[in-house]
Design a protein around this motif. Sequence first.
Motif, PDB file in Angstrom:
ATOM      1  N   ARG A   5      20.874  42.595  32.834  1.00 57.05           N
ATOM      2  CA  ARG A   5      19.621  43.237  33.218  1.00 57.05           C
ATOM      3  C   ARG A   5      19.793  44.742  33.050  1.00 57.05           C
ATOM      4  NH1 ARG A   5      19.432  39.415  38.554  1.00 57.05           N
ATOM      5  NH2 ARG A   5      18.323  37.690  37.579  1.00 57.05           N
ATOM      6  N   THR A   6      18.692  45.419  32.818  1.00 55.42           N
ATOM      7  CA  THR A   6      18.776  46.857  32.550  1.00 55.42           C
ATOM      8  C   THR A   6      18.964  47.651  33.839  1.00 55.42           C
ATOM      9  OG1 THR A   6      16.397  47.177  32.769  1.00 55.42           O
ATOM     10  CG2 THR A   6      17.236  46.633  30.558  1.00 55.42           C
ATOM     11  N   ARG A   7      19.407  48.864  33.663  1.00 54.87           N
ATOM     12  CA  ARG A   7      19.539  49.794  34.790  1.00 54.87           C
ATOM     13  C   ARG A   7      18.197  49.946  35.500  1.00 54.87           C
ATOM     14  NH1 ARG A   7      18.768  55.007  35.152  1.00 54.87           N
ATOM     15  NH2 ARG A   7      19.886  56.098  36.791  1.00 54.87           N
ATOM     16  N   SER A   8      17.102  50.044  34.733  1.00 54.39           N
ATOM     17  CA  SER A   8      15.779  50.211  35.343  1.00 54.39           C
ATOM     18  C   SER A   8      15.354  48.957  36.117  1.00 54.39           C
ATOM     19  CB  SER A   8      14.727  50.599  34.306  1.00 54.39           C
ATOM     20  OG  SER A   8      14.573  49.585  33.348  1.00 54.39           O
ATOM     21  N   TRP A   9      15.784  47.779  35.688  1.00 57.11           N
ATOM     22  CA  TRP A   9      15.491  46.539  36.428  1.00 57.11           C
ATOM     23  C   TRP A   9      16.061  46.646  37.839  1.00 57.11           C
ATOM     24  CZ3 TRP A   9      17.614  42.490  39.109  1.00 57.11           C
ATOM     25  CH2 TRP A   9      16.883  41.300  39.205  1.00 57.11           C
ATOM     26  N   TRP A  10      17.326  47.102  37.935  1.00 59.03           N
ATOM     27  CA  TRP A  10      17.983  47.229  39.246  1.00 59.03           C
ATOM     28  C   TRP A  10      17.335  48.319  40.097  1.00 59.03           C
ATOM     29  CZ3 TRP A  10      20.600  43.364  40.970  1.00 59.03           C
ATOM     30  CH2 TRP A  10      21.208  42.499  40.065  1.00 59.03           C
ATOM     31  N   LEU A  11      16.891  49.396  39.477  1.00 60.11           N
ATOM     32  CA  LEU A  11      16.162  50.432  40.230  1.00 60.11           C
ATOM     33  C   LEU A  11      14.829  49.869  40.730  1.00 60.11           C
ATOM     34  CD1 LEU A  11      16.931  53.470  37.918  1.00 60.11           C
ATOM     35  CD2 LEU A  11      17.721  53.200  40.301  1.00 60.11           C
ATOM     36  N   ASP A  12      14.163  49.102  39.888  1.00 60.75           N
ATOM     37  CA  ASP A  12      12.875  48.510  40.263  1.00 60.75           C
ATOM     38  C   ASP A  12      12.987  47.544  41.435  1.00 60.75           C
ATOM     39  OD1 ASP A  12      11.604  49.925  38.254  1.00 60.75           O
ATOM     40  OD2 ASP A  12      11.460  48.217  36.877  1.00 60.75           O
ATOM     41  N   VAL A  13      14.124  46.831  41.571  1.00 58.96           N
ATOM     42  CA  VAL A  13      14.257  45.883  42.694  1.00 58.96           C
ATOM     43  C   VAL A  13      14.688  46.577  43.975  1.00 58.96           C
ATOM     44  CG1 VAL A  13      14.648  43.863  41.228  1.00 58.96           C
ATOM     45  CG2 VAL A  13      16.621  45.116  42.156  1.00 58.96           C
ATOM     46  N   GLY A  14      14.958  47.896  43.897  1.00 56.60           N
ATOM     47  CA  GLY A  14      15.161  48.622  45.133  1.00 56.60           C
ATOM     48  C   GLY A  14      16.453  49.395  45.303  1.00 56.60           C
ATOM     49  N   PHE A  15      17.353  49.348  44.325  1.00 58.90           N
ATOM     50  CA  PHE A  15      18.545  50.185  44.454  1.00 58.90           C
ATOM     51  C   PHE A  15      18.134  51.645  44.305  1.00 58.90           C
ATOM     52  CE2 PHE A  15      20.833  46.263  43.954  1.00 58.90           C
ATOM     53  CZ  PHE A  15      21.962  46.474  44.736  1.00 58.90           C
ATOM     54  N   ASP A  16      18.767  52.518  45.080  1.00 60.06           N
ATOM     55  CA  ASP A  16      18.437  53.935  45.042  1.00 60.06           C
ATOM     56  C   ASP A  16      19.055  54.634  43.843  1.00 60.06           C
ATOM     57  OD1 ASP A  16      16.962  54.229  47.656  1.00 60.06           O
ATOM     58  OD2 ASP A  16      18.828  53.331  48.354  1.00 60.06           O
ATOM     59  N   GLU A  17      20.252  54.191  43.451  1.00 63.70           N
ATOM     60  CA  GLU A  17      20.927  54.710  42.261  1.00 63.70           C
ATOM     61  C   GLU A  17      21.653  53.556  41.598  1.00 63.70           C
ATOM     62  OE1 GLU A  17      23.087  58.552  42.374  1.00 63.70           O
ATOM     63  OE2 GLU A  17      22.532  58.596  44.506  1.00 63.70           O
ATOM     64  N   VAL A  18      21.780  53.635  40.271  1.00 62.27           N
ATOM     65  CA  VAL A  18      22.470  52.593  39.510  1.00 62.27           C
ATOM     66  C   VAL A  18      23.277  53.260  38.414  1.00 62.27           C
ATOM     67  CG1 VAL A  18      22.182  50.567  38.016  1.00 62.27           C
ATOM     68  CG2 VAL A  18      20.617  50.915  39.944  1.00 62.27           C
ATOM     69  N   SER A  19      24.539  52.828  38.290  1.00 61.04           N
ATOM     70  CA  SER A  19      25.387  53.301  37.198  1.00 61.04           C
ATOM     71  C   SER A  19      25.873  52.105  36.391  1.00 61.04           C
ATOM     72  CB  SER A  19      26.601  54.070  37.739  1.00 61.04           C
ATOM     73  OG  SER A  19      27.440  54.450  36.665  1.00 61.04           O
ATOM     74  N   GLU A  20      25.825  52.249  35.080  1.00 62.27           N
ATOM     75  CA  GLU A  20      26.342  51.202  34.206  1.00 62.27           C
ATOM     76  C   GLU A  20      27.856  51.304  34.047  1.00 62.27           C
ATOM     77  OE1 GLU A  20      23.971  50.578  30.569  1.00 62.27           O
ATOM     78  OE2 GLU A  20      22.612  52.094  31.416  1.00 62.27           O
ATOM     79  N   TYR A  21      28.439  52.389  34.538  1.00 66.48           N
ATOM     80  CA  TYR A  21      29.852  52.669  34.316  1.00 66.48           C
ATOM     81  C   TYR A  21      30.543  53.015  35.631  1.00 66.48           C
ATOM     82  CZ  TYR A  21      27.723  53.192  29.770  1.00 66.48           C
ATOM     83  OH  TYR A  21      26.985  52.963  28.637  1.00 66.48           O
TER      84      TYR A  21
END
Length: 169
Positions: A85-101
């Motif tokens: 799933r994309t970084r934006s998917w995880w932001l959309d479900v409610g995470f405040d910040e997301v890093s792929e690395y």
Amino acid sequence: MGSVFVISDHHFGHKHIIDFESRPFENADQMNEAMIDKWNAVVGKDDKVFHLGDFSFLNREKTGAIVSRLNGYKYLIMGNHDRGRTRSWWLDVGFDEVSEYPIVYNGFYLLSHEPMYMNKHMPYVNIHGHIHGQKYEGPQYVNVSVEHWNYEPVRFDAIQEMVAPKEEQ
């Protein structure tokens, strides 16, 4: 901001992880509810949680419902099961910040999903998940998979104390 916590590998909604890791739950719904309760019992509204990956196997709606029930400011470092799933998917479900690395936290701690290569000359401690009930030997690795921590986030200062060099007597 309050306290800082770390945790990984909840695998919300993943019924097979119960058998794979001998988790003490009868089904995925019971596991999900118990892990939400354990999170909220230790994490307050003003705390920050670094989730080191493999958060949920559920769809957008159900994952978002779980994220919204969890206390604190939630920072996801994506794990192998999150990367579909994309970084934006995880932001959309409610995470405040997301890093792929992986990230370096406080200049000394490598926060990653998978354990990273470390040798005794490297000045870092790798806080990681991914390997569930297993453990890497050595003071440079701390596995924060839920199986090692009674399914609840671990206070970062407790990890700092664990890995601090012991004073010679």
